[in-house]
Each structure stands twice: as structure tokens, then as C-alpha cells.
Motif scaffolding. Sequence first.
Motif, PDB file in Angstrom:
ATOM      1  N   HIS A  34       0.830  -1.206   0.000  1.00 13.33           N
ATOM      2  CA  HIS A  34       0.000   0.000   0.000  1.00 13.33           C
ATOM      3  C   HIS A  34       0.863   1.255   0.000  1.00 13.33           C
ATOM      4  CE1 HIS A  34      -2.792   3.118   1.369  1.00 13.33           C
ATOM      5  NE2 HIS A  34      -1.913   3.392   2.318  1.00 13.33           N
ATOM      6  N   TRP A  35       1.865   1.281   0.875  1.00 17.30           N
ATOM      7  CA  TRP A  35       2.698   2.473   0.983  1.00 17.30           C
ATOM      8  C   TRP A  35       3.576   2.665  -0.251  1.00 17.30           C
ATOM      9  CZ3 TRP A  35       1.572   6.390   3.720  1.00 17.30           C
ATOM     10  CH2 TRP A  35       0.887   6.241   4.931  1.00 17.30           C
ATOM     11  N   ALA A  36       4.030   1.568  -0.854  1.00 19.87           N
ATOM     12  CA  ALA A  36       4.817   1.686  -2.086  1.00 19.87           C
ATOM     13  C   ALA A  36       3.969   2.308  -3.200  1.00 19.87           C
ATOM     14  CB  ALA A  36       5.333   0.315  -2.510  1.00 19.87           C
ATOM     15  N   ALA A  37       2.704   1.889  -3.287  1.00 19.92           N
ATOM     16  CA  ALA A  37       1.808   2.463  -4.289  1.00 19.92           C
ATOM     17  C   ALA A  37       1.530   3.932  -3.985  1.00 19.92           C
ATOM     18  CB  ALA A  37       0.496   1.671  -4.319  1.00 19.92           C
ATOM     19  N   GLU A  38       1.374   4.252  -2.721  1.00 16.71           N
ATOM     20  CA  GLU A  38       1.149   5.644  -2.315  1.00 16.71           C
ATOM     21  C   GLU A  38       2.333   6.517  -2.731  1.00 16.71           C
ATOM     22  OE1 GLU A  38      -1.292   8.544  -0.149  1.00 16.71           O
ATOM     23  OE2 GLU A  38      -1.678   6.512  -0.865  1.00 16.71           O
ATOM     24  N   ALA A  39       3.547   5.992  -2.549  1.00 16.41           N
ATOM     25  CA  ALA A  39       4.746   6.744  -2.918  1.00 16.41           C
ATOM     26  C   ALA A  39       4.798   6.997  -4.424  1.00 16.41           C
ATOM     27  CB  ALA A  39       5.987   5.993  -2.459  1.00 16.41           C
ATOM     28  N   ARG A  40       4.474   5.962  -5.208  1.00 16.36           N
ATOM     29  CA  ARG A  40       4.496   6.132  -6.661  1.00 16.36           C
ATOM     30  C   ARG A  40       3.458   7.157  -7.105  1.00 16.36           C
ATOM     31  NH1 ARG A  40       5.070   0.483  -6.325  1.00 16.36           N
ATOM     32  NH2 ARG A  40       2.834   0.189  -6.711  1.00 16.36           N
ATOM     33  N   ALA A  41       2.267   7.071  -6.523  1.00 16.31           N
ATOM     34  CA  ALA A  41       1.186   7.969  -6.926  1.00 16.31           C
ATOM     35  C   ALA A  41       1.459   9.416  -6.527  1.00 16.31           C
ATOM     36  CB  ALA A  41      -0.133   7.501  -6.317  1.00 16.31           C
ATOM     37  N   SER A  42       2.188   9.603  -5.443  1.00 16.41           N
ATOM     38  CA  SER A  42       2.435  10.961  -4.943  1.00 16.41           C
ATOM     39  C   SER A  42       3.400  11.747  -5.822  1.00 16.41           C
ATOM     40  CB  SER A  42       3.006  10.896  -3.522  1.00 16.41           C
ATOM     41  OG  SER A  42       4.344  10.428  -3.537  1.00 16.41           O
ATOM     42  N   GLY A  43       4.273  11.038  -6.529  1.00 14.59           N
ATOM     43  CA  GLY A  43       5.314  11.709  -7.295  1.00 14.59           C
ATOM     44  C   GLY A  43       6.521  12.092  -6.473  1.00 14.59           C
ATOM     45  N   ASP A  44       6.472  11.850  -5.154  1.00 10.76           N
ATOM     46  CA  ASP A  44       7.581  12.266  -4.305  1.00 10.76           C
ATOM     47  C   ASP A  44       8.840  11.432  -4.524  1.00 10.76           C
ATOM     48  OD1 ASP A  44       6.132  14.287  -3.234  1.00 10.76           O
ATOM     49  OD2 ASP A  44       5.985  13.464  -1.202  1.00 10.76           O
ATOM     50  N   THR A  45       8.673  10.161  -4.917  1.00 12.34           N
ATOM     51  CA  THR A  45       9.854   9.339  -5.182  1.00 12.34           C
ATOM     52  C   THR A  45      10.634   9.898  -6.368  1.00 12.34           C
ATOM     53  OG1 THR A  45       8.737   7.387  -4.308  1.00 12.34           O
ATOM     54  CG2 THR A  45      10.671   7.014  -5.674  1.00 12.34           C
ATOM     55  N   ALA A  46       9.921  10.252  -7.422  1.00  7.25           N
ATOM     56  CA  ALA A  46      10.572  10.850  -8.591  1.00  7.25           C
ATOM     57  C   ALA A  46      11.200  12.194  -8.226  1.00  7.25           C
ATOM     58  CB  ALA A  46       9.560  11.021  -9.717  1.00  7.25           C
ATOM     59  N   GLU A  47      10.501  12.968  -7.400  1.00 11.41           N
ATOM     60  CA  GLU A  47      11.037  14.258  -6.972  1.00 11.41           C
ATOM     61  C   GLU A  47      12.308  14.078  -6.149  1.00 11.41           C
ATOM     62  OE1 GLU A  47      11.815  18.152  -5.611  1.00 11.41           O
ATOM     63  OE2 GLU A  47      10.917  17.328  -7.432  1.00 11.41           O
ATOM     64  N   GLY A  48      12.322  13.078  -5.292  1.00 13.08           N
ATOM     65  CA  GLY A  48      13.518  12.824  -4.490  1.00 13.08           C
ATOM     66  C   GLY A  48      14.714  12.475  -5.352  1.00 13.08           C
ATOM     67  N   ALA A  49      14.499  11.630  -6.375  1.00  8.08           N
ATOM     68  CA  ALA A  49      15.588  11.257  -7.280  1.00  8.08           C
ATOM     69  C   ALA A  49      16.063  12.456  -8.098  1.00  8.08           C
ATOM     70  CB  ALA A  49      15.118  10.135  -8.204  1.00  8.08           C
ATOM     71  N   ALA A  50      15.118  13.257  -8.574  1.00  7.48           N
ATOM     72  CA  ALA A  50      15.487  14.436  -9.359  1.00  7.48           C
ATOM     73  C   ALA A  50      16.279  15.434  -8.515  1.00  7.48           C
ATOM     74  CB  ALA A  50      14.233  15.096  -9.924  1.00  7.48           C
ATOM     75  N   ALA A  51      15.835  15.651  -7.298  1.00 10.98           N
ATOM     76  CA  ALA A  51      16.539  16.587  -6.418  1.00 10.98           C
ATOM     77  C   ALA A  51      17.949  16.107  -6.118  1.00 10.98           C
ATOM     78  CB  ALA A  51      15.752  16.757  -5.120  1.00 10.98           C
ATOM     79  N   PHE A  52      18.106  14.796  -5.936  1.00 10.31           N
ATOM     80  CA  PHE A  52      19.436  14.247  -5.676  1.00 10.31           C
ATOM     81  C   PHE A  52      20.357  14.492  -6.863  1.00 10.31           C
ATOM     82  CE2 PHE A  52      22.462  10.744  -6.024  1.00 10.31           C
ATOM     83  CZ  PHE A  52      23.100  10.824  -4.788  1.00 10.31           C
ATOM     84  N   LEU A  53      19.867  14.214  -8.077  1.00  8.21           N
ATOM     85  CA  LEU A  53      20.689  14.376  -9.276  1.00  8.21           C
ATOM     86  C   LEU A  53      21.001  15.842  -9.550  1.00  8.21           C
ATOM     87  CD1 LEU A  53      18.945  11.749 -11.588  1.00  8.21           C
ATOM     88  CD2 LEU A  53      21.195  11.537 -10.492  1.00  8.21           C
ATOM     89  N   GLU A  54      20.060  16.717  -9.209  1.00  8.67           N
ATOM     90  CA  GLU A  54      20.248  18.146  -9.454  1.00  8.67           C
ATOM     91  C   GLU A  54      20.899  18.866  -8.274  1.00  8.67           C
ATOM     92  OE1 GLU A  54      16.337  19.528 -10.453  1.00  8.67           O
ATOM     93  OE2 GLU A  54      16.106  18.014 -12.045  1.00  8.67           O
ATOM     94  N   ARG A  55      21.195  18.119  -7.237  1.00  9.02           N
ATOM     95  CA  ARG A  55      21.873  18.638  -6.046  1.00  9.02           C
ATOM     96  C   ARG A  55      21.131  19.830  -5.441  1.00  9.02           C
ATOM     97  NH1 ARG A  55      28.354  18.165  -7.625  1.00  9.02           N
ATOM     98  NH2 ARG A  55      28.291  15.928  -8.081  1.00  9.02           N
ATOM     99  N   ARG A  56      19.844  19.624  -5.226  1.00  3.33           N
ATOM    100  CA  ARG A  56      19.003  20.651  -4.598  1.00  3.33           C
ATOM    101  C   ARG A  56      18.118  19.993  -3.551  1.00  3.33           C
ATOM    102  NH1 ARG A  56      13.929  19.674  -6.370  1.00  3.33           N
ATOM    103  NH2 ARG A  56      13.678  18.700  -8.421  1.00  3.33           N
ATOM    104  N   PRO A  57      17.548  20.776  -2.649  1.00  2.56           N
ATOM    105  CA  PRO A  57      16.624  20.193  -1.669  1.00  2.56           C
ATOM    106  C   PRO A  57      15.364  19.719  -2.360  1.00  2.56           C
ATOM    107  CG  PRO A  57      17.423  22.341  -0.931  1.00  2.56           C
ATOM    108  CD  PRO A  57      17.834  22.195  -2.371  1.00  2.56           C
ATOM    109  N   PRO A  58      14.848  18.563  -1.969  1.00  3.59           N
ATOM    110  CA  PRO A  58      13.600  18.079  -2.598  1.00  3.59           C
ATOM    111  C   PRO A  58      12.403  18.896  -2.149  1.00  3.59           C
ATOM    112  CG  PRO A  58      14.239  16.640  -0.806  1.00  3.59           C
ATOM    113  CD  PRO A  58      15.363  17.622  -0.969  1.00  3.59           C
ATOM    114  N   ARG A  59      11.387  18.915  -3.004  1.00  2.00           N
ATOM    115  CA  ARG A  59      10.121  19.581  -2.682  1.00  2.00           C
ATOM    116  C   ARG A  59       9.023  18.523  -2.633  1.00  2.00           C
ATOM    117  NH1 ARG A  59      12.847  23.092  -6.221  1.00  2.00           N
ATOM    118  NH2 ARG A  59      11.864  22.075  -8.035  1.00  2.00           N
ATOM    119  N   PHE A  60       8.941  17.857  -1.518  1.00  2.00           N
ATOM    120  CA  PHE A  60       7.936  16.808  -1.345  1.00  2.00           C
ATOM    121  C   PHE A  60       6.560  17.435  -1.124  1.00  2.00           C
ATOM    122  CE2 PHE A  60      11.788  14.572   0.456  1.00  2.00           C
ATOM    123  CZ  PHE A  60      12.001  13.801  -0.674  1.00  2.00           C
ATOM    124  N   THR A  61       5.529  16.794  -1.651  1.00  2.00           N
ATOM    125  CA  THR A  61       4.181  17.361  -1.592  1.00  2.00           C
ATOM    126  C   THR A  61       3.177  16.472  -0.845  1.00  2.00           C
ATOM    127  OG1 THR A  61       3.632  16.399  -3.749  1.00  2.00           O
ATOM    128  CG2 THR A  61       4.501  18.671  -3.709  1.00  2.00           C
TER     129      THR A  61
END
Length: 256
Positions: A225-252
Motif C-alpha cells: 500500500h505504501w509503495a503504491a502511495e509513494a508512486r502515486a504521490s510523485g515524491d519518489t521521482a522528486e527525491g531522485a530528481a533533487a538528488f541528481l540536481e543537487r538541490r533540496p527536494p520539494r515533497f508534496t
Amino acid sequence: MEPGLTTHVSDGTATVTISNTGKRNAMTVQMWRDLPPLLARLAADRAVRSLVLTGAGGTFCAGADIASLRGPASESQGLAVAAEEALAAFPKPTLAAIRGYCVGGGAQLAAACDLRFAEEGALFGVTPAKLAVVYPASATRRLVRLVGLSSAKYLLFSGELIDCARALRTGLVDEVLAEGELGKRVAEFSAVLASRSLLTQTAAKELANGTWDVPPDEAEERGAHWAAEARASGDTAEGAAAFLERRPPRFTWPAG
């Protein structure tokens, strides 16, 4: 000042302060009653990312205010258990900031928090054996999980107080700070918590606490359930993007 619980919210952290300074912040019956609805309000507050429980002045909580316990012992213990369980069920990270005495009901509340930071000189005790009180089953299980069977028995059988060094060795405390450093460290750590994914924290808390008491297939279902919630939220993708771009993530999460 009348005994009570005070609340302050700042920078994502709700600080709940136990205040009954004339009695080392012992919890009155009314304070036990007040804690669950107070926690429910803070859990629903989207501005709150974590909760710190502490005591006014130089002590955390010396247990129950015996003078306020006029009803049957079972009634007062029931109120304490309800407050403790409400604190344990708080969905966001909780931290007990401990100075001075953390004894009896105070130790119950501290153990119900996710983490415990203490200032040097703090003393801890689980004292039902001094009063011929049967410690609640839920509190006993929580203590055993936290410090292990042997250390839990030592505390429960003897009612003896232990210092910060022993509390740290047994796992009752996570960090010990020098005198005057506790407030600064708690503020720093709360800022770290606020910068991380609330989704991850909420899921991790549910799964870490819940996997003890549910069948493996149910635990796996909640994990999915929580894995699906993470995928649907977009926060996992945001976390990866922030890491690659060396900026703080903007979780929603949670959205809305």
C-alpha cells in the motif's frame, strides 16, 4: 500556574510541554484526559511535521500526581494507558526531550515516543513495584521491545532509577547531550525531520510499529500500500530528481 499541557508550533514542530512544576511535572487526571484530544488536533494539523514532548523547567515528568487520583486505581491507569497509546499512535515522528526525572508515568510517555534525547543528569525509572501496581500489558510490551527482556525486568522488578549512561546502553535513550545542549540539538534534529519525506516517515512508523502484531501477509499488504502511495504521490521521482540536481527536494505528500 495551574497544572496543564501547553502547545507551541514553530517551523513544523509541535512542542507539547508538561507543566506541573510544583510536583516535578507529575501528570494530573485532567492532564491524562487532555492529551489524546490534543494529539488528535496536532495530527490533523498539516503545519505539524513532528512532535516534541518535554517538561517545564528542569524535569520531564515524575509520573502521576497521586494527590489528583481520587477514583479507583483502575480508572486512573486506564486514562494513562489511553494517553500513552494515543502518543504511540501519533502518525508523525515524536521525540521526548528529557531533563531531570523521567519516572513512572513519565517513563511510559517517553517510551511511547519514537525517539528519546536526554540531558546529562536525567534519571529514569519504571516504578510500579513501589506501589504494588500491575504495569499495563501494553506498556510492558513496549518497554520490552525498547530495552530488551532482561533490562525491562530489571526496571520493573526493582523500581530503581538509572542514569543516562545506563539508559543509553539499554536503548531507553537514543542520544545524551551535555547540560545546556538539549534544546539546540532537538531543534536541529526537528529541522532535519521537517526536511525529509513525511510519506516515508509515516509509512516507516506504521510498518515498524505494526509488524510486531500482525500476520506477515498483512504486513506485506501494508508495505505494498505504501509503495503504491509513494508512486502515486510523485515524491519518489522528486527525491531522485533533487538528488541528481543537487538541490533540496520539494515533497508534496499529502496532497490537498
